[in-house]
Each structure stands twice: as C-alpha cells, then as structure tokens.
Design a protein around this motif. Structure first.
Motif, PDB file in Angstrom:
ATOM      1  N   SER A 112       0.829  -1.211   0.000  1.00  0.00           N
ATOM      2  CA  SER A 112       0.000   0.000   0.000  1.00  0.00           C
ATOM      3  C   SER A 112       0.860   1.256   0.000  1.00  0.00           C
ATOM      4  CB  SER A 112      -0.910  -0.002   1.226  1.00  0.00           C
ATOM      5  OG  SER A 112      -0.109   0.100   2.392  1.00  0.00           O
ATOM      6  N   PRO A 114       3.365   4.123  -2.291  1.00  0.00           N
ATOM      7  CA  PRO A 114       3.021   5.012  -3.401  1.00  0.00           C
ATOM      8  C   PRO A 114       2.679   4.256  -4.686  1.00  0.00           C
ATOM      9  CG  PRO A 114       5.016   5.770  -2.315  1.00  0.00           C
ATOM     10  CD  PRO A 114       4.657   4.488  -1.664  1.00  0.00           C
ATOM     11  N   ALA A 116       1.434   1.313  -5.138  1.00  0.00           N
ATOM     12  CA  ALA A 116       0.113   0.687  -5.018  1.00  0.00           C
ATOM     13  C   ALA A 116      -0.987   1.726  -5.188  1.00  0.00           C
ATOM     14  CB  ALA A 116      -0.012   0.007  -3.659  1.00  0.00           C
ATOM     15  N   LEU A 134      -3.959  -4.645  -0.191  1.00  0.00           N
ATOM     16  CA  LEU A 134      -3.573  -5.415   0.998  1.00  0.00           C
ATOM     17  C   LEU A 134      -2.190  -4.981   1.460  1.00  0.00           C
ATOM     18  CD1 LEU A 134      -4.671  -7.716  -1.399  1.00  0.00           C
ATOM     19  CD2 LEU A 134      -5.140  -8.841   0.769  1.00  0.00           C
ATOM     20  N   ASP A 135      -1.968  -4.984   2.763  1.00  0.00           N
ATOM     21  CA  ASP A 135      -0.613  -4.714   3.266  1.00  0.00           C
ATOM     22  C   ASP A 135      -0.373  -5.551   4.520  1.00  0.00           C
ATOM     23  OD1 ASP A 135       1.496  -2.173   2.636  1.00  0.00           O
ATOM     24  OD2 ASP A 135       1.804  -3.269   4.530  1.00  0.00           O
ATOM     25  N   LEU A 137       1.203  -4.660   7.107  1.00  0.00           N
ATOM     26  CA  LEU A 137       1.089  -3.831   8.314  1.00  0.00           C
ATOM     27  C   LEU A 137      -0.359  -3.376   8.509  1.00  0.00           C
ATOM     28  CD1 LEU A 137       4.242  -1.536   8.015  1.00  0.00           C
ATOM     29  CD2 LEU A 137       3.946  -3.564   9.450  1.00  0.00           C
ATOM     30  N   LEU A 143       6.652   3.343   2.440  1.00  0.00           N
ATOM     31  CA  LEU A 143       7.787   4.165   2.875  1.00  0.00           C
ATOM     32  C   LEU A 143       7.420   5.623   3.108  1.00  0.00           C
ATOM     33  CD1 LEU A 143      10.620   2.712   0.593  1.00  0.00           C
ATOM     34  CD2 LEU A 143      10.563   2.644   3.095  1.00  0.00           C
ATOM     35  N   VAL A 148      10.250   8.000   4.501  1.00  0.00           N
ATOM     36  CA  VAL A 148      10.456   9.450   4.339  1.00  0.00           C
ATOM     37  C   VAL A 148      10.764  10.061   5.699  1.00  0.00           C
ATOM     38  CG1 VAL A 148       9.348  11.629   3.707  1.00  0.00           C
ATOM     39  CG2 VAL A 148       8.986   9.599   2.285  1.00  0.00           C
ATOM     40  N   HIS A 152      10.772  15.882   6.696  1.00  0.00           N
ATOM     41  CA  HIS A 152      10.286  16.169   5.336  1.00  0.00           C
ATOM     42  C   HIS A 152       8.761  16.266   5.378  1.00  0.00           C
ATOM     43  CE1 HIS A 152      14.032  14.669   2.944  1.00  0.00           C
ATOM     44  NE2 HIS A 152      14.195  15.852   3.477  1.00  0.00           N
ATOM     45  N   ALA A 198       3.037  -4.755  -5.364  1.00  0.00           N
ATOM     46  CA  ALA A 198       3.630  -3.432  -5.089  1.00  0.00           C
ATOM     47  C   ALA A 198       4.340  -3.526  -3.742  1.00  0.00           C
ATOM     48  CB  ALA A 198       2.534  -2.377  -5.050  1.00  0.00           C
ATOM     49  N   ALA A 201      10.848  -2.808  -1.569  1.00  0.00           N
ATOM     50  CA  ALA A 201      12.144  -3.471  -1.381  1.00  0.00           C
ATOM     51  C   ALA A 201      12.573  -3.230   0.059  1.00  0.00           C
ATOM     52  CB  ALA A 201      13.169  -2.888  -2.350  1.00  0.00           C
ATOM     53  N   ASP A 256      19.646  11.381   4.759  1.00  0.00           N
ATOM     54  CA  ASP A 256      18.558  11.448   5.753  1.00  0.00           C
ATOM     55  C   ASP A 256      19.093  11.051   7.129  1.00  0.00           C
ATOM     56  OD1 ASP A 256      16.523  12.246   4.065  1.00  0.00           O
ATOM     57  OD2 ASP A 256      15.623  10.260   3.838  1.00  0.00           O
ATOM     58  N   VAL A 416       7.908 -13.125  -2.705  1.00  0.00           N
ATOM     59  CA  VAL A 416       6.619 -13.536  -2.126  1.00  0.00           C
ATOM     60  C   VAL A 416       6.408 -14.979  -2.585  1.00  0.00           C
ATOM     61  CG1 VAL A 416       4.127 -13.123  -2.100  1.00  0.00           C
ATOM     62  CG2 VAL A 416       5.710 -11.182  -2.271  1.00  0.00           C
ATOM     63  N   GLY A 451      14.495   5.818  -7.204  1.00  0.00           N
ATOM     64  CA  GLY A 451      13.488   6.790  -7.633  1.00  0.00           C
ATOM     65  C   GLY A 451      12.693   7.341  -6.477  1.00  0.00           C
ATOM     66  N   PHE A 452      11.992   8.407  -6.789  1.00  0.00           N
ATOM     67  CA  PHE A 452      11.250   9.177  -5.789  1.00  0.00           C
ATOM     68  C   PHE A 452       9.807   8.678  -5.737  1.00  0.00           C
ATOM     69  CE2 PHE A 452      14.469  11.545  -8.075  1.00  0.00           C
ATOM     70  CZ  PHE A 452      15.370  11.743  -7.053  1.00  0.00           C
TER      71      PHE A 452
HETATM   72  C1  LIG Z   1      14.499   5.902   3.714  1.00  0.00           C
HETATM   73  C2  LIG Z   1      13.803   6.401   2.477  1.00  0.00           C
HETATM   74  C3  LIG Z   1      13.412   7.725   2.398  1.00  0.00           C
HETATM   75  C4  LIG Z   1      12.786   8.197   1.236  1.00  0.00           C
HETATM   76  N1  LIG Z   1      12.437   9.513   1.175  1.00  0.00           N
HETATM   77  C5  LIG Z   1      11.871   9.989   0.049  1.00  0.00           C
HETATM   78  C6  LIG Z   1      11.512  11.360  -0.044  1.00  0.00           C
HETATM   79  O1  LIG Z   1      11.729  12.146   0.891  1.00  0.00           O
HETATM   80  N2  LIG Z   1      10.950  11.800  -1.201  1.00  0.00           N
HETATM   81  C7  LIG Z   1      10.722  10.962  -2.243  1.00  0.00           C
HETATM   82  O2  LIG Z   1      10.189  11.408  -3.268  1.00  0.00           O
HETATM   83  N3  LIG Z   1      11.049   9.642  -2.181  1.00  0.00           N
HETATM   84  C8  LIG Z   1      11.616   9.149  -1.064  1.00  0.00           C
HETATM   85  N4  LIG Z   1      11.967   7.831  -0.990  1.00  0.00           N
HETATM   86  C9  LIG Z   1      11.640   6.944  -2.121  1.00  0.00           C
HETATM   87  C10 LIG Z   1      10.170   6.451  -2.025  1.00  0.00           C
HETATM   88  O3  LIG Z   1       9.858   6.196  -0.686  1.00  0.00           O
HETATM   89  C11 LIG Z   1       9.978   5.198  -2.887  1.00  0.00           C
HETATM   90  O4  LIG Z   1      10.159   5.584  -4.242  1.00  0.00           O
HETATM   91  C12 LIG Z   1       8.597   4.576  -2.760  1.00  0.00           C
HETATM   92  O5  LIG Z   1       8.170   4.437  -1.436  1.00  0.00           O
HETATM   93  C13 LIG Z   1       8.556   3.163  -3.409  1.00  0.00           C
HETATM   94  O6  LIG Z   1       7.209   2.794  -3.441  1.00  0.00           O
HETATM   95  P1  LIG Z   1       6.685   1.275  -3.424  1.00  0.00           P
HETATM   96  O7  LIG Z   1       5.202   1.398  -3.341  1.00  0.00           O
HETATM   97  O8  LIG Z   1       7.287   0.538  -4.561  1.00  0.00           O
HETATM   98  O9  LIG Z   1       7.261   0.606  -2.099  1.00  0.00           O
HETATM   99  P2  LIG Z   1       6.987   0.868  -0.538  1.00  0.00           P
HETATM  100  O10 LIG Z   1       6.720   2.299  -0.273  1.00  0.00           O
HETATM  101  O11 LIG Z   1       8.128   0.239   0.164  1.00  0.00           O
HETATM  102  O12 LIG Z   1       5.657   0.028  -0.206  1.00  0.00           O
HETATM  103  C14 LIG Z   1       5.680  -1.387  -0.186  1.00  0.00           C
HETATM  104  C15 LIG Z   1       4.577  -1.876   0.731  1.00  0.00           C
HETATM  105  O13 LIG Z   1       4.392  -3.291   0.517  1.00  0.00           O
HETATM  106  C16 LIG Z   1       4.117  -3.909   1.775  1.00  0.00           C
HETATM  107  N5  LIG Z   1       4.438  -5.331   1.658  1.00  0.00           N
HETATM  108  C17 LIG Z   1       5.644  -5.886   1.420  1.00  0.00           C
HETATM  109  N6  LIG Z   1       5.538  -7.228   1.349  1.00  0.00           N
HETATM  110  C18 LIG Z   1       4.224  -7.537   1.543  1.00  0.00           C
HETATM  111  C19 LIG Z   1       3.489  -8.756   1.581  1.00  0.00           C
HETATM  112  N7  LIG Z   1       4.075  -9.944   1.394  1.00  0.00           N
HETATM  113  N8  LIG Z   1       2.157  -8.704   1.812  1.00  0.00           N
HETATM  114  C20 LIG Z   1       1.529  -7.516   2.009  1.00  0.00           C
HETATM  115  N9  LIG Z   1       2.203  -6.321   1.975  1.00  0.00           N
HETATM  116  C21 LIG Z   1       3.518  -6.343   1.739  1.00  0.00           C
HETATM  117  C22 LIG Z   1       5.000  -3.145   2.752  1.00  0.00           C
HETATM  118  O14 LIG Z   1       4.541  -3.277   4.102  1.00  0.00           O
HETATM  119  C23 LIG Z   1       4.867  -1.711   2.217  1.00  0.00           C
HETATM  120  O15 LIG Z   1       3.793  -1.025   2.853  1.00  0.00           O
HETATM  121  C24 LIG Z   1      12.579   7.323   0.146  1.00  0.00           C
HETATM  122  C25 LIG Z   1      12.988   5.991   0.236  1.00  0.00           C
HETATM  123  C26 LIG Z   1      13.593   5.527   1.391  1.00  0.00           C
HETATM  124  C27 LIG Z   1      14.047   4.106   1.478  1.00  0.00           C
END
Ligand SMILES: Cc1cc2nc3c(=O)[nH]c(=O)nc-3n(C[C@H](O)[C@H](O)[C@H](O)COP(=O)(O)OP(=O)(O)OC[C@H]3O[C@@H](n4cnc5c(N)ncnc54)[C@H](O)[C@@H]3O)c2cc1C
Ligand SMILES: NC(=O)c1ccc[n+]([C@@H]2O[C@H](COP(=O)([O-])OP(=O)(O)OC[C@H]3O[C@@H](n4cnc5c(N)ncnc54)[C@H](OP(=O)(O)O)[C@@H]3O)[C@@H](O)[C@H]2O)c1
Ligand code: SF4
Ligand code: SF4
Length: 547
Positions: A112, A114, A116, A134-135, A137, A143, A148, A152, A198, A201, A256, A416, A451-452
């Motif tokens: 859940s 960004p 997703a 689904l998540d 948590l 993240l 973040v 910020h 989604a 990592a 950070d 998974v 990426g952001f």
């Molecule tokens: C420390 C940090 C700081 C950051 N700060 C910034 C920022 O200030 N500005 C910016 O633009 N970008 C920032 N980024 C980058 C940004 O957070 C990522 O680009 C973005 O969150 C990636 O999105 P995602 O949905 O792929 O993964 P995530 O945000 O990691 O979401 C994945 C989700 O999947 C869930 N999940 C995993 N496995 C399972 C499972 N088996 N079953 C159910 N759920 C599951 C997790 O609990 C999580 O909620 C940052 C990244 C990091 C690591």
C-alpha cells in the motif's frame, strides 16, 4: 517573476499537465525524465499563472516572491536546469487513456505504498472496477510512513493525495494481511481477476566484509524504520553513546540518516518522529557523522535537492575529505552539487555537530571483539570502464573509530512465495509490469529500489495500461468470486484492518499528536485495538452489572 520548484518535489509530473505554457521540464516523454532529481520551471517561459501550485501534491511549487531563505537556492537551481535552451512543443504531452471494455474487474494490489496507490488511482479512473489493497502492516502508505524522514513534512503531505484516492468508490483496504503467509498468491487469483504486486524493497544489501554482523554495525534500513516508528523495528536500540557515527554509502538515505543524527533534536520535536527515537536523539552523544562514499564527489549518489536541504542547516559544520572540490565537471547539476559543498566547507566553523563527507573510501572490515569499535577502510582510486567510473581499492588503509556504523548501500526486494522472483536483481521479473497470467508488478519490486515517490506514478501507469489492455483482450474476465476475499482471509483467523479501521488509527494518531502532525502508534496490538469497531454499550448492561 516566476514560480519555482523546491526541495519537496517528488517528480510525479502532475504540474507538467497543469502548466498552460509547458514551462516545467523534463516532461515524462523527454529522455531525461527518468533520471531527473526533481522537475524545474523555466523562469523565462513561466507566466506566473499559479496553475501548477494546486496540481502539486506536496506543495513544492512556490512563487519566487514568497520563497523562504532555505528555499532560496532553488531559484538558481531551476534557472540552471534551463540555462541551455531545450526544444519542446508548446503543449505538454497528453497521456492517452486506454478505456476498459464493459464488464466488472476486481484487482488485488499487494502493498500500500506510493506505487500501489498510484496503481489503484489509475484503475479507478475506469468504470465498474473494484480495487482491494492489501498490506502486511495494519497501517498503509509504505515508505511514505516508514521511510520518508520525519522532517520532510511537505513530502509527507502526499498523504492528502492518498486520502483522495482511498475515498474513491470501489477502493477497499485489507490491511494486516501478509500475502504469501496469510493468503497465498493462488488464493488471491481465485478471488480476483488480477493481482498487482507493489511490495517494495524492504531488505538491505550487504557489504560482505568481516565483522558486518557485529552489534553496532547496523543498517540504515533499520535506523530509518526505527525513527519512523515501524512496528517491526520500534524495539531496536541504537548505541548513540559514542562521539562519532559512520554511515557507509552516500545516497539520499545516507543523507537522511546523517541529518537526523546531526540536527538539533528540538527541530524534530514538532514532527511525526517516533517518541522513542526523539527521546534517544535528545540524549545522543554523537558529535560527528562521517558519510563514506566509495567513489568521487562527482559520482556521489545523493541528489542536489537533498544536499541543499542538509547544507541549509547552518548550525552544522561540514567537512570534505578525499575529494578535490575544484574538479571540473561538464554536467551542470553535478557542478552545482560540488559548488554547494565548496560553499559549505568555507563557512566559519560553529563548533557544533559536524558532518564529514569522505570520498574515495571503502570499508573492508568492521573492527571489535564483541561489538563494533571501528571500521577499517581503504582509499580507492577511480577508473573508467565503458564510460562508468568505478572505485579500485588501493592498499592505503586507515581506521575510523566508532561505536555505530550504519550501512546505507541500498535496499533489496523480497520474494513472495508462489510469485516469480529474480534472485540476482531482487525484483519480480516482468516486461513493463506484466509478470505472468493475471499477475503484474509496480514500483520498487518491479524496477528495483531507485526513484522518488512520484517516479512510481508513471511506473504504475505503464503497468495498469497493460492490465487494462489485457482486460480488453478478454484475458482477465470472469475470474473474480466477488465479495469473498475478506471472508477467505478472516476465515484463516487474521484480524483485518479496513479503510474504516485505518481512518480510526489515523484520527487517533492525529489527536494524540496535538501540535505535531501525529503521534505514531508503533505496536501492532495497539494499532489493531484502535482499528477495531467500537460497539455501543448495550441497553440494560449497567443495570445488569449493578445487580
Ligand atoms: C528511507 C527512504 C526515504 C525516502 N524519502 C523519500 C523522499 O523524501 N521523497 C521521495 O520522493 N522519495 C523518497 N523515498 C523513495 C520512495 O519512498 C519510494 O520511491 C517509494 O516508497 C517506493 O514505493 P513502493 O510502493 O514501490 O514501495 P513501498 O513504499 O516500500 O511500499 C511497499 C509496501 O508493501 C508492503 N508489503 C511488502 N511485502 C508484503 C506482503 N508480502 N504482503 C503484504 N504487503 C507487503 C509493505 O509493508 C509496504 O507497505 C525514500 C525511500 C527511502 C528508502
Ligand atoms: N528525499 C528524497 O527524495 C529521497 C530520500 C531517500 C531516498 N530516496 C531515493 O530512494 C532511492 C534509494 O536510496 P539509497 O540511498 O538507499 O540508494 P542509492 O541512491 O542507490 O545509494 C546507495 C549508496 O550505497 C553505495 N554502495 C552500494 N554498494 C556499496 C558497496 N558494496 N560498498 C560501498 N558503498 C556501496 C553507493 O555507491 P555507488 O554510487 O558507488 O554505487 C551509493 O553511494 C534513491 O533513488 C533515492 O534517491 C529519495
Ligand atoms: S506558474 Fe503557471 S506558467 Fe508558471 S510554471 Fe506554473 S503553471 Fe506554468
Ligand atoms: S512534486 Fe510533482 S507536481 Fe510537485 S513540483 Fe514536483 S513534479 Fe511537479
């Protein structure tokens, strides 16, 4: 006069489509969009209409007349990007919409964060679509909540956009559900027409050096999750009793962590930082943070906006070691990064905390008997192979004494069960988001941990375009057993948190926060308790008790 994009920009390109004069670049169809650290407004083209301000989900666009002292460097940074004229059509590109053929579609999205939520938003633009997110948590947003940095605050305001996405008809949450454990991939496919992964990592990469697992050698992944109140990491204790902390790697996560360790903790007191982290930082003895990069200053992984953000803290002293800050580079943005460092190291010392950027240095061993007492490092030379600058270790070694090392060398995706996984690249193997029959991927688990927040928007759009095309081709019709997914999960004894439950948690945290954005609940049982529907007291119960 012009409008200016500032540090909070997460590169989702929403502003591009709002601008009537196509002044914001790179646009998603320009080759440098994928590499862009942020988007930039051309001061010569901007007509100051303000249309982009409302389109930006994180409030990153400000008229230059209202810019704060901290944001001032971004006036130059926007202009610098446009210093060389670019050729582009007068109209910003229009994203073609692929319409869904008639008929219902039920999609499960696992994760859940960004990626997703952008995927859900794309799907819900079509009629007769149900999306269940689904998540693992009990709280959503990946993240954005647990990665973040708490200071910020503008970036975190993306949760307003997420709330709008969640409020759309057809959107459902099933949180506190670990896919692969509480429900299998095959079971999801039985209940839905398609499944989109989604999962991000969440694991950390390893250095593979002796002593890496000694207590005191920790990962930035854990440190970040700890200060952000991730329930899996809330109990972790970091040793902040030493005067020096060392961070390996110099990406934005390293910056950070360095900032959180070196700013005045009272600056964090008004944020949503976890209470346990604020208390620990208030008693921290750390006076120096050494940020170790294996390559040179021109190859530093941190981005210019994040560097400018860190350097804007004038109560911190900055030192650069192992790099020539007079080096000539052709890339304008890299040259600006080096200039920013040059200006920062020339500031008169304050005698306060300091951040040392140490370049051309690699760790080779964590030292210590029962816990870390130092890091053995070597100096690197740089070599260019196939246009890539690489670090080559020399035999010139040194020891950096420290009780705390944070390894910040990148994240890794996790498999998974039942879903294809590329063990080498640590992603779900895919072609533009297509994984296999009725299975798709978006975000970091699709393309790797770079990426952001906004980068995930175009990434999710690409996948969902393919999903809709597959639906139109008849590949995704008639599989879903509607309404049964939640009962299938609850039947296995899992306590599910739905949208109502998440909103109860959100409300409780915001109320508890007072003047702060929120006070995070970091314990799963407590989160579930708050999310649980509260039953109204039954009539007559009081009488019964008295009797
Ligand atoms: C420390 C940090 C700081 C950051 N700060 C910034 C920022 O200030 N500005 C910016 O633009 N970008 C920032 N980024 C980058 C940004 O957070 C990522 O680009 C973005 O969150 C990636 O999105 P995602 O949905 O792929 O993964 P995530 O945000 O990691 O979401 C994945 C989700 O999947 C869930 N999940 C995993 N496995 C399972 C499972 N088996 N079953 C159910 N759920 C599951 C997790 O609990 C999580 O909620 C940052 C990244 C990091 C690591
Ligand atoms: N505010 C923000 O916008 C923000 C905040 C945090 C994160 N993010 C984004 O999230 C993504 C992940 O960030 P990240 O900092 O985890 O990753 P990153 O940007 O990829 O940085 C990883 C760092 O680790 C180094 N490294 C990798 N392997 C190493 C090894 N074996 N030995 C020594 N050093 C090693 C890299 O050096 P080399 O460069 O030499 O490989 C680099 O300095 C990035 O895209 C980042 O921009 C954004
Ligand atoms: S203020 Fe108007 S003209 Fe200027 S960048 Fe924003 S939308 Fe474009
Ligand atoms: S966050 Fe998005 S809308 Fe805001 S300035 Fe950056 S690219 Fe534009």
């Amino acid at each position: 006069m012009s409008h200016v994009v500032t540090q909070a920009c997460c590169a989702d390109a929403s502003c591009v489509f709002a601008c009537p004069v196509n002044a914001i670049h790179p646009t998603p169809d320009e080759p440098d969009f994928g590499l862009a650290e942020m988007l930039y407004i051309d001061p010569k083209s901007c007509v100051d209409c303000g249309a982009c301000v409302g389109a930006c989900p994180v409030g990153a666009i400000v008229p230059d007349t209202k810019i704060s002292a901290r944001q001032q460097p971004f006036v130059d940074i926007n202009a610098l990007f446009h210093a060389e004229p670019r050729t582009y059509p007068i109209q910003a590109p229009v994203t073609p919409i692929i319409r869904k053929a008639p008929g219902p579609l039920h999609v499960a999205i696992v994760g859940s964060g960004p990626a997703a939520l952008y995927a859900a938003d794309e799907l819900l633009k079509q009629s007769d679509v149900d999306v269940t997110v689904l998540d693992r948590l009990p709280t959503p947003h990946g993240l954005v909540r647990s990665g973040v940095a708490p200071d910020h605050t503008e970036t975190k305001s993306i949760d307003r956009l997420f709330r709008q996405i969640e409020d759309q008809p057809g959107f459902h949450y099933l949180l506190n559900v670990d896919v692969g454990h509480d429900i299998t991939h095959d079971e999801l496919l039985e209940h839905c027409d398609a499944v989109v992964y989604a999962t991000g990592a969440s694991q950390d990469r390893r250095l593979g050096i002796p002593g890496e697992d000694l207590p005191g050698s920790e990962t930035a992944t854990e440190f970040v999750a700890w200060y952000n109140g991730h329930p899996d990491h809330a109990q972790h204790a970091f040793d902040l009793s030493g005067q020096r902390a060392v961070i390996i790697g110099n990406g934005n996560v390293a910056l950070d962590a360095a900032r959180i360790l070196s700013v005045d903790p009272e600056l964090l007191a008004g944020t949503d930082i976890a209470d346990h982290a604020l208390a620990a930082l208030r008693t921290s003895a750390v006076r120096e943070v050494v940020v170790v990069g294996r390559r040179g200053v021109a190859q530093a992984a941190f981005t210019l906006p994040e560097l400018v953000g860190l350097l804007s803290h004038t109560d911190i002293d900055f030192v650069v070691e192992g790099a020539d800050l007079d080096v000539q580079v052709t890339d304008r943005m890299t040259a600006r990064k080096i200039e920013a460092l040059r200006e920062a190291v020339a500031r008169p010392p304050t005698g306060g905390r300091r951040v040392v950027f140490r370049f051309g240095t690699s760790p080779v061993e964590m030292l210590g008997e029962t816990r870390v007492s130092g890091v053995r490092v070597v100096r690197n030379e740089l070599e260019t192979v196939n246009d890539v600058v690489r670090a080559r270790p020399t035999d010139e070694g040194a020891t950096i004494d420290t009780a705390l090392v944070l390894r910040s060398i990148g994240y890794r995706g996790a498999a998974v069960p039942g879903v294809p996984f590329d063990e080498h690249a640590r992603i779900i193997p895919n072609v533009e988001g297509r994984v296999g029959p009725r299975t798709y991927a978006v975000g970091w688990i699709k393309r790797g941990p770079t990426g952001f927040i906004g980068t995930n928007k175009s990434c999710s759009q690409e996948t969902i375009d393919h999903l809709i095309a597959d639906f139109n081709a008849g590949l995704l019709r008639g599989w879903a057993r509607r309404g049964s997914l939640r009962s299938a999960i609850e039947g296995g004894g899992v306590e599910v948190v739905d949208l109502r439950g998440w909103r109860a948690i959100d409300r409780a945290e915001r109320q508890a926060g007072g003047a702060r954005p929120r006070r995070k609940i970091t314990d799963v049982d407590e989160l579930l308790g708050v999310a649980r529907p509260k039953r109204a007291p039954r009539r007559g119960l009081r009488k019964l008790v008295r009797v």
